[in-house]
Design a protein around this motif. Structure first.
Motif, PDB file in Angstrom:
ATOM      1  N   THR A 227       0.968  -1.326  -0.238  1.00 24.73           N
ATOM      2  CA  THR A 227       0.418  -0.403   0.204  1.00 24.73           C
ATOM      3  C   THR A 227       0.727   1.395   0.018  1.00 24.73           C
ATOM      4  OG1 THR A 227      -1.693  -1.266   1.602  1.00 24.73           O
ATOM      5  CG2 THR A 227      -1.034   1.189   1.416  1.00 24.73           C
ATOM      6  N   SER A 229       0.016   4.775  -1.366  1.00 30.05           N
ATOM      7  CA  SER A 229      -1.186   5.853  -1.579  1.00 30.05           C
ATOM      8  C   SER A 229      -2.489   5.399  -0.434  1.00 30.05           C
ATOM      9  CB  SER A 229      -1.679   5.855  -2.911  1.00 30.05           C
ATOM     10  OG  SER A 229      -2.940   4.909  -2.732  1.00 30.05           O
ATOM     11  N   LEU A 230      -2.865   6.476  -0.101  1.00 31.71           N
ATOM     12  CA  LEU A 230      -3.779   6.998   1.129  1.00 31.71           C
ATOM     13  C   LEU A 230      -5.102   6.382   0.214  1.00 31.71           C
ATOM     14  CD1 LEU A 230      -4.428   8.548   3.880  1.00 31.71           C
ATOM     15  CD2 LEU A 230      -4.775  10.512   2.425  1.00 31.71           C
ATOM     16  N   SER A 231      -4.987   6.860  -0.520  1.00 32.98           N
ATOM     17  CA  SER A 231      -6.703   6.018  -1.124  1.00 32.98           C
ATOM     18  C   SER A 231      -6.553   4.206  -1.226  1.00 32.98           C
ATOM     19  CB  SER A 231      -6.553   6.514  -2.633  1.00 32.98           C
ATOM     20  OG  SER A 231      -5.744   6.026  -3.136  1.00 32.98           O
ATOM     21  N   GLU A 232      -5.744   3.613  -0.816  1.00 38.41           N
ATOM     22  CA  GLU A 232      -5.174   2.279  -0.881  1.00 38.41           C
ATOM     23  C   GLU A 232      -5.603   2.073   0.578  1.00 38.41           C
ATOM     24  OE1 GLU A 232      -2.604   0.979  -4.654  1.00 38.41           O
ATOM     25  OE2 GLU A 232      -1.559   2.227  -3.199  1.00 38.41           O
ATOM     26  N   VAL A 234      -7.316   4.225   2.653  1.00 41.58           N
ATOM     27  CA  VAL A 234      -8.852   3.838   2.827  1.00 41.58           C
ATOM     28  C   VAL A 234      -9.824   3.118   2.383  1.00 41.58           C
ATOM     29  CG1 VAL A 234     -10.672   6.053   2.132  1.00 41.58           C
ATOM     30  CG2 VAL A 234      -8.268   6.562   2.634  1.00 41.58           C
ATOM     31  N   GLY A 235      -9.044   2.242   1.232  1.00 40.72           N
ATOM     32  CA  GLY A 235      -9.981   1.341   0.303  1.00 40.72           C
ATOM     33  C   GLY A 235     -10.138  -0.514   1.225  1.00 40.72           C
ATOM     34  N   ASN A 236      -8.783   0.389   2.344  1.00 40.42           N
ATOM     35  CA  ASN A 236      -9.144  -1.327   3.481  1.00 40.42           C
ATOM     36  C   ASN A 236      -9.828  -1.456   4.146  1.00 40.42           C
ATOM     37  OD1 ASN A 236      -7.670  -3.191   5.326  1.00 40.42           O
ATOM     38  ND2 ASN A 236      -6.728  -3.892   3.595  1.00 40.42           N
ATOM     39  N   ARG A 240      -8.031   1.304   7.321  1.00 38.17           N
ATOM     40  CA  ARG A 240      -8.745   2.475   7.509  1.00 38.17           C
ATOM     41  C   ARG A 240      -9.103   2.300   8.621  1.00 38.17           C
ATOM     42  NH1 ARG A 240     -12.507   1.990   3.906  1.00 38.17           N
ATOM     43  NH2 ARG A 240     -13.949   0.577   5.444  1.00 38.17           N
TER      44      ARG A 240
END
Length: 457
Positions: A227, A229-232, A234-236, A240
């Motif tokens: 992981t 990036s922050l988006s990845e 947040v998606g977990n 998260r």
């Protein structure tokens, strides 16, 4: 190695605490109002927010050690710019430079210490950075009191107060040149033999090899699902959740209001009934109890569960706030006992905070995140911490002017009652687990369901 690295914490403490005594002579010389005082104080903190966010990414890219060396240069440069500033604008710039260094140190140094430490003493080792922060704040108020008492009549005495921070910055630079890199960062970069050399210098040979094998297994697992990036994150679901926990730990620490005392302690004590000179000396007491509390915290850190420590801390802080607000309401303004009653209650508040919360906050932030998101998770959490700190510091003089001591501390008390309940609900337990054991618990969510083991996990 820990002593050298935590010079960054000492600088953190000095540069944030020195404004406590420098603000009144500085404000008089520059003709600042309440908002101007808040701007000078919070400029460092907004810079720290940016430094905290950038520090995680930089330390992942170039290493923990190299990053701390770069921060030492910023500490020296910022101190010199502040002390030589011809006016308000350049002073703000110098405070922002210092803030970048303070924020970077607040992110990188605890991670560096956690990654170097054996699991059974990781809490007390990582907590030494918070102890050094408080030593730095104590040094700041002592230096302020000495300079204020001996040179207070000299114009520009605040410049000397700000310049003193250049010396430990220089010591940090020299010391870090001889400190090795984090073995876990080296493994993440594929430099296994270098990591083995560092671990064997800090552990027995058998333990070093076993620990290296465990770290390599975790890194190999992460490489398949890295992981970045922050988006990845947040998606977990579980990543998260741990990020939100980290942000809550960081932000709620600031909402105790402890830094309002560390930055504006002289102002608060003056409003409590002390003269300006007496308040400068009295401000030593909260800083001193903070250092004592941190020694107690270090002794508790590997013996008492983190959850117990944190929930107890917020409950005590809320009680102290309510007592401070009540005393300021009940004790007459003209009573000769009023300033001393307020001082005792403020010392009790700071002592509760430093004993139960400050060390625990930084230890938890350094150990709750999996390796592949540790620097980013720490950076985001501490970024949010500094933003909360900066906003509170910017507006505290205006809040104090509008609500007075009573309203301000009753407000802090209400917030901390809520915080104690939130921490009881969401905080995971990490004591007695290796960093890799914590990582496995975060990955599958079991860290929220099971108590920490008595020994190695």
């Amino acid at each position: 190695m820990a002593l050298v690295a935590t010079l960054g914490g000492l600088l953190f403490g000095y540069d944030t605490g020195v404004i406590n005594g420098a603000l009144i002579p500085l404000s008089g010389e520059l003709g600042l109002d309440a908002l101007g005082e808040g701007a000078i104080t919070s400029a460092l903190l907004f810079g720290a927010a940016a430094g905290a966010l950038a520090g995680g990414w930089v330390s992942d890219a170039v290493g923990r050690r190299t990053t701390i060396i770069g921060l030492s240069v910023l500490f020296v440069a910022g101190a010199l710019v502040c002390s030589l500033a011809p006016g308000f604008g350049v002073l703000i710039l110098g405070r922002i430079i210092l803030g970048l260094a303070v924020g970077g140190a607040s992110t990188v140094v605890p991670v560096f210490l956690a990654e170097l430490s054996p699991y059974e003493v990781r809490g007390s080792m990582s907590g030494r950075n918070e102890l050094m922060i408080l030593v730095g704040q104590l040094a700041a108020v002592v230096v302020n009191a000495i300079l204020g008492s001996t040179l207070g009549h000299v114009e520009g005495v605040w410049r000397v107060m700000l310049a003193v921070a250049a010396l430990p910055g220089l010591f940090l630079f020299i010391g870090m040149l001889r400190v090795p890199e984090s073995p876990r960062w080296l493994v993440a970069k594929g430099r296994h033999e270098e990591a083995r050399t560092v671990l064997r210098a800090l552990r027995t040979e058998e333990r070093a090899d076993a620990e290296l094998d465990e770290v390599r297994r975790i890194v190999d697992q992460d490489s398949a699902r890295r992981t970045e990036s922050l988006s990845e994150i947040v998606g977990n679901r579980w990543l998260r959740r741990i990020l939100l926990v980290g942000i809550a730990i960081a932000v709620f620490q600031q909402l105790t209001g402890v830094n309002s005392i560390m930055y504006y302690g002289q102002v608060v004590l003056r409003d409590s009934g002390f003269t300006a000179d007496a308040a400068l000396v009295a401000a030593i007491a909260p800083a001193l109890i903070g250092v004592i509390g941190s020694f107690i915290a270090l002794a508790m850190m590997d013996r008492v569960n983190r959850r117990t420590t944190v929930v107890t801390g917020y409950a005590l802080v809320a009680l102290c706030h309510l007592l401070i607000g009540g005393a300021s309401l009940v004790v007459p303004v003209d009573s000769p006992a009023r300033p001393y009653i307020m001082l005792v209650l403020i010392v009790a508040f700071v002592g509760s905070m430093q004993t139960f919360l400050n060390v625990a906050t930084w230890v938890l932030l350094s150990e709750i995140f999996p390796l592949r998101m540790r620097a980013l998770g720490m950076g985001v959490s501490v970024f949010c911490m500094w933003i909360a700190n900066a906003l509170l510091s910017l507006w505290f003089p205006s809040l104090l002017a509008a609500l007075g001591l009573t309203g301000s501390f009753f407000s802090f008390g209400a917030v901390n009652v809520v915080t104690a309940l939130v921490m009881w609900k969401v905080l995971p337990e990490t004591r007695g687990r290796t960093l890799e054991g914590v990582e496995r618990g975060v990955e599958d969510g079991s860290i929220y369901r099971t108590p920490a083991p008595a020994g190695r996990a």
